[in-house]
Structures are given as structure tokens and as C-alpha cells.
Design an enzyme around this catalytic site. Structure first.
Site, PDB file in Angstrom:
ATOM      1  N   TYR A  83      40.835  33.380  31.757  1.00 18.62           N
ATOM      2  CA  TYR A  83      40.012  33.483  32.973  1.00 18.62           C
ATOM      3  C   TYR A  83      39.090  32.263  33.090  1.00 18.62           C
ATOM      4  O   TYR A  83      39.137  31.541  34.081  1.00 18.62           O
ATOM      5  CB  TYR A  83      39.194  34.767  32.883  1.00 18.62           C
ATOM      6  CG  TYR A  83      38.387  35.122  34.108  1.00 18.62           C
ATOM      7  CD1 TYR A  83      39.008  35.422  35.316  1.00 18.62           C
ATOM      8  CD2 TYR A  83      36.993  35.180  34.044  1.00 18.62           C
ATOM      9  CE1 TYR A  83      38.249  35.784  36.444  1.00 18.62           C
ATOM     10  CE2 TYR A  83      36.246  35.548  35.159  1.00 18.62           C
ATOM     11  CZ  TYR A  83      36.876  35.843  36.352  1.00 18.62           C
ATOM     12  OH  TYR A  83      36.129  36.204  37.461  1.00 18.62           O
ATOM     13  N   THR A  92      28.863  41.176  40.098  1.00 19.52           N
ATOM     14  CA  THR A  92      28.650  41.824  41.391  1.00 19.52           C
ATOM     15  C   THR A  92      29.204  43.247  41.323  1.00 19.52           C
ATOM     16  O   THR A  92      30.200  43.482  40.636  1.00 19.52           O
ATOM     17  CB  THR A  92      29.340  40.988  42.489  1.00 19.52           C
ATOM     18  OG1 THR A  92      28.712  39.701  42.503  1.00 19.52           O
ATOM     19  CG2 THR A  92      29.214  41.628  43.858  1.00 19.52           C
TER      20      THR A  92
HETATM   21  P1  NAD Z   1      39.407  42.525  42.091  1.00 18.52           P
HETATM   22  O1  NAD Z   1      40.312  42.581  40.929  1.00 18.52           O
HETATM   23  O2  NAD Z   1      38.875  43.794  42.649  1.00 18.52           O
HETATM   24  O3  NAD Z   1      40.069  41.729  43.294  1.00 18.52           O
HETATM   25  C1  NAD Z   1      40.980  40.669  43.125  1.00 18.52           C
HETATM   26  C2  NAD Z   1      42.087  40.840  44.138  1.00 18.52           C
HETATM   27  O4  NAD Z   1      43.013  39.730  44.014  1.00 18.52           O
HETATM   28  C3  NAD Z   1      42.913  42.109  43.895  1.00 18.52           C
HETATM   29  O5  NAD Z   1      43.099  42.812  45.102  1.00 18.52           O
HETATM   30  C4  NAD Z   1      44.233  41.591  43.338  1.00 18.52           C
HETATM   31  O6  NAD Z   1      45.309  42.455  43.617  1.00 18.52           O
HETATM   32  C5  NAD Z   1      44.338  40.239  44.022  1.00 18.52           C
HETATM   33  N1  NAD Z   1      45.184  39.277  43.298  1.00 18.52           N
HETATM   34  C6  NAD Z   1      45.106  38.933  41.991  1.00 18.52           C
HETATM   35  N2  NAD Z   1      46.055  38.017  41.691  1.00 18.52           N
HETATM   36  C7  NAD Z   1      46.732  37.777  42.857  1.00 18.52           C
HETATM   37  C8  NAD Z   1      47.826  36.941  43.194  1.00 18.52           C
HETATM   38  N3  NAD Z   1      48.421  36.156  42.280  1.00 18.52           N
HETATM   39  N4  NAD Z   1      48.261  36.944  44.472  1.00 18.52           N
HETATM   40  C9  NAD Z   1      47.683  37.740  45.403  1.00 18.52           C
HETATM   41  N5  NAD Z   1      46.642  38.555  45.133  1.00 18.52           N
HETATM   42  C10 NAD Z   1      46.181  38.573  43.874  1.00 18.52           C
HETATM   43  O7  NAD Z   1      38.202  41.570  41.669  1.00 18.52           O
HETATM   44  P2  NAD Z   1      36.841  41.219  42.434  1.00 18.52           P
HETATM   45  O8  NAD Z   1      35.739  41.690  41.595  1.00 18.52           O
HETATM   46  O9  NAD Z   1      36.923  41.624  43.840  1.00 18.52           O
HETATM   47  O10 NAD Z   1      36.858  39.621  42.333  1.00 18.52           O
HETATM   48  C11 NAD Z   1      37.264  38.823  43.433  1.00 18.52           C
HETATM   49  C12 NAD Z   1      37.107  37.349  43.077  1.00 18.52           C
HETATM   50  O11 NAD Z   1      35.746  37.063  42.747  1.00 18.52           O
HETATM   51  C13 NAD Z   1      37.955  36.908  41.884  1.00 18.52           C
HETATM   52  O12 NAD Z   1      38.448  35.612  42.128  1.00 18.52           O
HETATM   53  C14 NAD Z   1      36.951  36.882  40.751  1.00 18.52           C
HETATM   54  O13 NAD Z   1      37.327  35.962  39.749  1.00 18.52           O
HETATM   55  C15 NAD Z   1      35.681  36.466  41.463  1.00 18.52           C
HETATM   56  N6  NAD Z   1      34.492  36.932  40.727  1.00 18.52           N
HETATM   57  C16 NAD Z   1      34.124  38.254  40.779  1.00 18.52           C
HETATM   58  C17 NAD Z   1      32.995  38.664  40.067  1.00 18.52           C
HETATM   59  C18 NAD Z   1      32.507  40.082  40.120  1.00 18.52           C
HETATM   60  O14 NAD Z   1      31.491  40.382  39.512  1.00 18.52           O
HETATM   61  N7  NAD Z   1      33.125  40.993  40.815  1.00 18.52           N
HETATM   62  C19 NAD Z   1      32.279  37.742  39.287  1.00 18.52           C
HETATM   63  C20 NAD Z   1      32.727  36.439  39.230  1.00 18.52           C
HETATM   64  C21 NAD Z   1      33.821  36.023  39.974  1.00 18.52           C
END
Ligand code: NAD
Ligand code: UDP
Length: 324
Positions: free
Chosen positions: A154, A184
Site C-alpha cells: 500500500y 477517515t
Molecule cells: P474502500 O475500500 O471503501 O474503497 C475503495 C474502492 O475502490 C472500492 O469500492 C473498491 O472496490 C475500488 N477498487 C479497488 N481497486 C480497484 C480497481 N483495481 N479497479 C476499480 N475499482 C477498484 O476504501 P476508502 O476508505 O473509500 O478509500 C478510498 C481511497 O482513499 C483509496 O484510494 C484509499 O487509499 C484512500 N485513503 C483512504 C483513507 C481512509 O481513511 N478511508 C485514508 C487514506 C487514503
């Protein structure tokens, strides 16, 4: 009507972003392979005739993907790249898919953005700082990342994604911006995604002790999802965010034990914990310096932890965030 592509639209943050864009009058195309997301997160979005959905892997065949997107909508003006597993439990289970989403998937979205003349925003992470030796973390800090540990799939693929964004900005004149999101939370986090808030909420709801990893003295800073989404949209719109990295998060810092206490208190149950091993390379302290976001975007979070947790608990009670 402005058109936006949201990669990762069926995920936790992506679905809230999609709803906010639709509410502001955008035409939105969501793309998601549902590896960690769920279609039910798009229940509201699907009611809008301005919403289109493509089930596809952004790391798949670029020609097929491009044809699918261009068949669905006008070239987007904005491309939001949120498609990546985000929970440590998820990305440790599917490390290769995680790395491909942030490398090959990022390349596809950059090439497509260049072709469309679109602006692209990459959702990077506070994990880019690893286990930080500087506190709080400013965007100028280069980080302390284990390149071969279990979290490296990651951390390093997000760092690669950031570098690829900057390479396209420098050599292909693509209009890029990078956000580093800090922890978040909110409605629609998958109940079993393994992150700390869904775990604790589920444990409280089922009356089992809360699992504290390590001694619970490690810290995190928790941002409510609505605040984050406001910051994401402001960052996309701001001319002066071009080619910059911007931290988005809530600087209020809590130990994980404090988080457990607050959750128990607002749930009206007494705190009961069970210790578990601290995961390898679990960062000791994490708190964003949001000075850049405040100055450039006029953004800061507004929802205090207790209020955000209350809203999250209420949504889980209503059945939002079912396991995939
Ligand atoms: P999540 O897992 O709920 O959402 C990620 C989405 O991306 C999912 O719906 C998944 O099915 C989709 N996905 C993953 N790989 C894919 C691919 N190859 N093709 C198409 N779709 C794909 O996670 P989240 O918490 O909503 O995070 C969203 C983004 O924010 C991510 O990039 C994550 O790294 C970043 N982020 C989130 C947090 C947090 O606290 N939630 C913190 C830092 C970064
Ligand atoms: N954590 C915990 N118990 C749990 C889940 C997580 O004590 O049931 C801790 C974890 O070790 C980390 C913090 O809570 O220190 C946040 O974990 P999460 O997986 O939500 O996100 P991270 O910030 O590690 O990416």
C-alpha cells in the site's frame, strides 16, 4: 454540465464523493470493480439520471476501459482516483491487486486524463509517511516507510502513484494534484473491513470486548467523511493546488484507547477490552499538519469526533455498511 469520473465510486469515500458531486450538478461516471466496495453504497446515486456506472478494474486492459468510458459519457473534465483497497486487513490480503490499482490503474487514468484534457486528483495517504519520525506530519516530510513489510504494498504503491502523477505533470503537461488522506470514518465503512472504527462499533453492538492492538497508546487523527469530501472537491477545483501534495485530515489526535473510551461512552456501555498483538509496522503516531489545506483551499474539518461517531453509530443501526 461538468462531467467527472470517480474511480472507486462504490467504496466508502468514493460513494460519498459521488453523492456530493451529483448534488452539485455534475454528470458523474463511477468506475469500480467492487473488490472492497459495494453497489449498495450507490443506492442514492443510482436514482439520478446524471449517474453512470461501469463495473471494471482500472488496472485492466486500457483500450477496453477507454472504450467503455467513452461509450458512457462525454470526456470528463475531472478525474478522481480513489480506486484502491484502503483497510490494512484488505490490502494485506490482496497486495498485488492493491499495487496494480495504484500503479497500472494510475497510469491508465493519467493517460486517459491526458487524452481528455482532464484534471486528475490522486487519493494518496498518510501511510506515505510510514511510521513518521516527524510529528505532526507536513507535506514536506519524506517519510519513514518499510519498503518490504506487509504494509509496503500500500505505502509504496501510493508513493509510486504520487511519483507517476508528478512525472506526467512534468513531461506530459497533465494537470495533477495529490491529496494525502488521514484516517477517515463515517457511514458506509464496511462493517467487516477491519479498520478500527467499524471493528469497535461492531464489537460494542454485539457485546464482545473491544480488541486493542498493542497497548492502545498509538495515536490516530480521525476525520469525518463529509469534511473530507468537501476538501477533495475544493482541491480539485483550486487552480493553485496544481502539482501540489495536500494533507487532508482532522488534526485532533487520540490514542486508540481513548477512541475506544469515547465510543463506549456515547454508546452507553462500559469499556471492556481484550489485547491483541500490534500489527507489524503499525505507525506509532499520526496527525496531519493541515496548514497547506487551510491556506490554499480555505479548508478545515468542522465535525468533532463525538458528533461524527454519533452519526456513524446511527447509520450502522439503520443497517448501512453491511458486509460485502
Ligand atoms: P474502500 O475500500 O471503501 O474503497 C475503495 C474502492 O475502490 C472500492 O469500492 C473498491 O472496490 C475500488 N477498487 C479497488 N481497486 C480497484 C480497481 N483495481 N479497479 C476499480 N475499482 C477498484 O476504501 P476508502 O476508505 O473509500 O478509500 C478510498 C481511497 O482513499 C483509496 O484510494 C484509499 O487509499 C484512500 N485513503 C483512504 C483513507 C481512509 O481513511 N478511508 C485514508 C487514506 C487514503
Ligand atoms: N486497531 C485496534 N483494534 C482494532 C483495529 C485497529 O487497536 O480492532 C488499531 C490499529 O492497530 C491502528 C489503529 O487502530 O493502530 C488504526 O487502525 P486502522 O486499521 O483503522 O488504520 P491504520 O491507521 O492502521 O491504517
Amino acid at each position: 454540465m461538468t462531467t467527472a469520473l470517480v474511480a472507486g465510486a462504490a467504496g466508502f469515500i468514493g460513494s460519498h464523493l459521488t453523492d456530493a458531486l451529483l448534488l452539485s450538478g455534475y454528470d458523474v461516471c463511477g468506475i469500480d470493480n467492487l473488490v472492497t466496495g459495494a453497489l449498495e453504497n450507490l443506492t442514492d446515486a443510482k436514482k439520478s439520471s446524471s449517474f453512470h456506472f461501469i463495473r471494471a478494474d482500472i488496472a485492466g486492459d486500457p483500450d477496453v476501459l477507454l472504450a467503455q468510458i467513452e461509450n458512457e459519457l462525454e470526456p470528463p473534465a475531472y478525474v478522481f482516483h480513489l480506486a484502491s483497497p484502503a483497510s490494512p486487513v484488505d490490502y494485506v490480503a490482496i497486495p498485488i491487486e492493491t499495487m496494480l490499482a495504484n500503479s497500472r490503474g494510475t497510469q491508465f487514468l493519467l493517460d486517459a486524463s491526458k487524452r481528455w484534457g482532464a484534471r486528475i486528483l490522486f487519493a494518496s495517504t498518510s501511510e506515505a509517511y510510514g511510521d513518521p519520525a516527524e510529528h505532526p506530519q507536513r507535506e514536506t516530510y519524506w517519510g519513514n516507510v518499510n519498503p518490504v513489510g506487509p504494509r509496503s504494498c500500500y505505502d509504496e504503491s501510493k508513493r509510486f502513484g504520487e511519483a507517476l502523477m508528478m512525472a506526467y505533470a512534468r513531461t506530459q503537461n497533465v494537470d495533477v494534484r495529490i491529496i494525502r488522506i488521514f484516517n477517515t470514518y463515517g457511514p458506509r465503512m464496511r462493517r467487516n473491513d477491519g479498520r478500527v472504527i467499524p471493528n469497535f462499533v461492531e464489537q460494542i453492538a454485539t457485546g464482545v470486548p473491544i480488541t486493542l492492538y498493542g497497548d492502545g497508546s498509538q495515536t490516530r487523527s480521525f476525520c469525518y467523511v463529509d469534511d473530507l469530501v468537501d476538501g477533495i472537491i475544493l482541491c480539485m477545483k483550486a487552480e493553485r493546488a496544481r502539482e501540489l501534495v495536500i494533507n487532508l485530515g482532522n488534526p485532533e489526535e487520540y490514542t486508540v484507547r481513548e477512541l475506544a473510551s469515547v465510543l463506549c461512552e456515547i454508546s452507553g456501555v462500559s469499556l471492556s477490552v481484550v489485547s491483541r498483538d500490534l500489527p507489524v509496522d503499525d505507525p506509532t503516531r499520526r496527525r496531519p499538519d493541515i496548514g497547506r489545506a487551510m491556506k490554499l483551499l480555505g479548508w478545515k474539518p468542522h465535525v468533532p469526533l463525538r458528533e461524527g461517531l454519533r452519526r456513524t453509530l446511527a447509520s450502522y443501526r439503520e443497517g448501512v455498511g453491511s458486509p460485502r
